[in-house]
Design a protein around this motif. Structure first.
Motif, PDB file in Angstrom:
ATOM      1  N   GLN A 174      17.899 -74.490  88.228  1.00 37.34           N
ATOM      2  CA  GLN A 174      18.292 -75.112  89.487  1.00 37.34           C
ATOM      3  C   GLN A 174      18.271 -74.053  90.583  1.00 37.34           C
ATOM      4  N   GLN A 175      17.515 -74.316  91.631  1.00 34.39           N
ATOM      5  CA  GLN A 175      17.415 -73.364  92.721  1.00 34.39           C
ATOM      6  C   GLN A 175      18.516 -73.598  93.748  1.00 34.39           C
ATOM      7  N   GLU A 176      19.143 -72.519  94.171  1.00 35.57           N
ATOM      8  CA  GLU A 176      20.167 -72.561  95.206  1.00 35.57           C
ATOM      9  C   GLU A 176      19.723 -71.694  96.373  1.00 35.57           C
ATOM     10  N   SER A 177      20.430 -71.731  97.447  1.00 36.42           N
ATOM     11  CA  SER A 177      20.042 -70.993  98.647  1.00 36.42           C
ATOM     12  C   SER A 177      20.008 -69.487  98.425  1.00 36.42           C
ATOM     13  N   ASN A 178      20.864 -68.994  97.534  1.00 40.23           N
ATOM     14  CA  ASN A 178      20.938 -67.541  97.305  1.00 40.23           C
ATOM     15  C   ASN A 178      20.521 -67.136  95.894  1.00 40.23           C
ATOM     16  N   GLY A 179      19.775 -68.003  95.203  1.00 44.10           N
ATOM     17  CA  GLY A 179      19.345 -67.631  93.859  1.00 44.10           C
ATOM     18  C   GLY A 179      19.081 -68.814  92.960  1.00 44.10           C
ATOM     19  N   ASN A 180      19.306 -68.623  91.671  1.00 44.74           N
ATOM     20  CA  ASN A 180      18.991 -69.639  90.665  1.00 44.74           C
ATOM     21  C   ASN A 180      20.129 -69.800  89.679  1.00 44.74           C
ATOM     22  N   VAL A 181      20.267 -71.013  89.174  1.00 47.73           N
ATOM     23  CA  VAL A 181      21.194 -71.305  88.086  1.00 47.73           C
ATOM     24  C   VAL A 181      20.370 -71.726  86.883  1.00 47.73           C
ATOM     25  N   LEU A 182      20.565 -71.039  85.762  1.00 45.17           N
ATOM     26  CA  LEU A 182      19.836 -71.326  84.534  1.00 45.17           C
ATOM     27  C   LEU A 182      20.765 -72.078  83.591  1.00 45.17           C
ATOM     28  N   ILE A 183      20.394 -73.296  83.257  1.00 42.55           N
ATOM     29  CA  ILE A 183      21.213 -74.140  82.391  1.00 42.55           C
ATOM     30  C   ILE A 183      20.818 -73.888  80.938  1.00 42.55           C
ATOM     31  N   THR A 184      21.778 -73.437  80.130  1.00 42.75           N
ATOM     32  CA  THR A 184      21.543 -73.174  78.710  1.00 42.75           C
ATOM     33  C   THR A 184      22.614 -73.858  77.881  1.00 42.75           C
TER      34      THR A 184
END
Length: 379
Positions: free
Chosen positions: A205-215
Motif C-alpha cells: 500500500q502506497q502512502e504519501s511518505n512511503g509504503n506499507v507492506l502487508i504480511t
C-alpha cells in the motif's frame, strides 16, 4: 501473533528506510550496496521462503557468460554492439561477486567450460566453429584473449559418447551457489541488515511518505521499496513484461572414476551439466515443452526427467551405472531483451528482474544498479 506485538517489537522490527523483497542474489546485493553507500540507512530484506528459493540456490552453479551457440542466437536479437555490452556486464558481475565474497567462500573452480556437438549437428557446429574467432575478438578486451577454441581432443578424456566436436571456453568456471548465498547472507547481516524469512508480502500500500507492506506477521513500513523477486514479481507488480521459465535439475549419487570435469553446454544451452566432486549435475530440457515450463510452480515432469536421464545414459555416462540422488527445479525470468529489467515503478518503488538465466553472472551488478537507482532518487 500479528495483534500481539509489544511496543518494543513494533518500534524496532517493522519500520525501515528501505526494504527489499527477495533475498536472492539480486536482493541481497541491492541491500549490501545500499548499506555500504549509506551506512545510516535502516534496511530489511523480506523473503517468502525459508531459504532464498527462486533460482539463486536452485541453479547449476555455472560462472559463465554464454556458449558460442548461445551468443550466436543472442547476437541476432541484440546486435553485435549490444551483445558486447551485455557480455561485459556479465563478466563484471562475476568479478564483482568474486571480489565481494572471495573465491574460497564461493568455491570458485576455474575448470573451463565446454560446448558439445553431435555429428548430426552438422550445420550448427559449422556455424559455431566459424564464429570462434569473431567472438574471441569481440570479447578479448573484456574477459581475455582466445576465450574459445576447438578442443576435440578432450572428448575421449571426458568419456563422452556420440560427440564429434567440443568447443572450450577457458574463462568459464564452477561455483557452489549454496555457499555463495550463505556468504551473501553473512555479509549482509554483518553490515546490520535485517533479514526476515518465511515472510510473504501479500500487498503493498502506497502512502504519501512511503509504503506499507502487508504480511501474515504484521505490517512493515518503509520509505523506499525494492522488489527483487525475479519471476515471481507479477504477484506484486502485474504489469512487468517477462515470462517465467522452470529449469529442472537432477544430481546423481557419487560415481567411481568420473571423467567429466568442468561445466558443459549442449543443444544451444538448453541442457547443461557439470561435476560436483564425483557426482554429475544435469539440468535443462525446457525446450521440450516451452509453454508447460512457463510456470512459477516448482516441480518436475516425467518427459523432461526422462530426457535428462537419456542424455546421461547415451552421452555423459555411457556404459556406466548411475543412480539419481536428488531432483529439483528453479524458476527463472526471461524477456525479449537480454538486459535485466531495472526500473522505478513509482516515486518510492523500484524493481529489478529478468536475468534471462544468467543470474549468477549478472545478479550482483543488477542488485547494485537498482540500489543506485534508489539512491539517485533521494533517500
Amino acid at each position: 501473533m500479528a495483534d500481539n506485538f509489544s511496543y518494543w517489537e513494533q518500534s524496532s522490527f517493522f519500520n525501515y528506510d528501505a526494504i527489499i523483497i527477495g533475498s536472492g542474489i539480486v536482493g541481497l546485493n541491492a541491500a549490501i550496496h545500499l548499506k555500504k553507500s549509506s551506512p545510516d540507512l535502516n534496511i530489511a530484506v523480506l523473503d517468502r521462503g525459508f531459504l532464498p528459493s527462486g533460482a539463486s540456490t536452485k541453479n547449476a552453479g555455472f560462472a559463465c557468460f554464454g556458449s558460442v551457440s548461445e551468443l550466436i542466437e543472442q547476437e541476432k536479437t541484440s546486435t553485435t554492439e549490444g551483445l558486447q555490452h551485455i557480455i561485459e556486464k556479465r563478466w563484471k558481475g562475476l568479478l564483482k561477486m568474486r571480489s565481494l565474497l572471495g573465491d574460497n567462500v564461493i568455491d570458485y573452480r576455474p575448470l573451463g567450460g565446454f560446448e558439445l556437438f553431435k555429428s548430426t549437428d552438422y550445420e550448427l557446429v559449422n556455424s559455431c566453429v566459424s564464429k570462434i574467432e569473431h567472438f574471441n575478438i569481440l570479447i578479448g578486451d573484456i574477459v581475455g584473449k582466445n576465450a574459445f577454441s576447438l578442443s576435440n581432443n578432450k572428448i575421449d578424456v571426458f568419456g563422452l559418447e556420440g560427440i564429434s566436436n567440443l568447443i572450450s571456453n577457458q574463462y568459464e568456471a564452477q561455483i557452489d551457489t549454496g555457499k555463495m548465498m550463505v556468504g551473501l547472507i553473512k555479509y549482509a547481516q554483518a553490515l546490520g541488515i535485517m533479514i526476515f524469512n518465511n515472510c510473504s508480502v501479500n500487498a503493498v500500500q502506497q502512502e504519501s511518505n512511503g509504503n506499507v507492506l502487508i504480511t501474515p506477521h504484521g505490517s512493515f513500513r518503509c520509505k523506499k521499496l525494492i522488489v527483487a523477486t525475479n519471476a515471481f514479481i507479477k504477484s506484486l507488480i502485474p504489469t512487468v513484461n517477462l515470462l517465467p521459465g522452470r529449469g529442472q535439475v537432477l544430481v546423481t549419487k557419487p560415481i567411481a572414476g568420473l571423467k567429466i570435469n568442468g561445466t558443459f553446454h549442449y543443444d544451444k544451452g538448453y541442457y547443461y551439466f557439470r561435476n560436483i566432486g564425483d557426482r554429475v549435475l544435469l539440468g535443462g530440457g525446457r525446450n521440450i515443452d516451452f509453454k508447460r515450463e512457463e510456470t512459477t510452480a516448482f516441480g518436475e515432469t516425467k518427459v523432461v526427467q526422462n530426457a535428462l536421464e537419456e542424455l546421461l545414459k547415451t552421452v555423459i555416462l555411457p556404459h556406466q551405472h548411475f543412480e539419481v540422488d536428488l531432483r529439483w527445479s528453479g524458476i527463472m525470468a526471461f524477456g525479449e531483451q537480454l538486459e535485466p529489467l531495472i526500473k522505478q515503478e513509482t516515486e518510492n518503488i523500484f524493481y529489478a528482474t529478468r536475468c534471462n538465466g544468467m543470474g549468477i553472472a549478472i545478479g550482483s551488478q543488477t542488485g547494485e544498479d537498482v540500489a543506485e537507482l534508489l539512491l539517485q532518487s533521494g533517500t
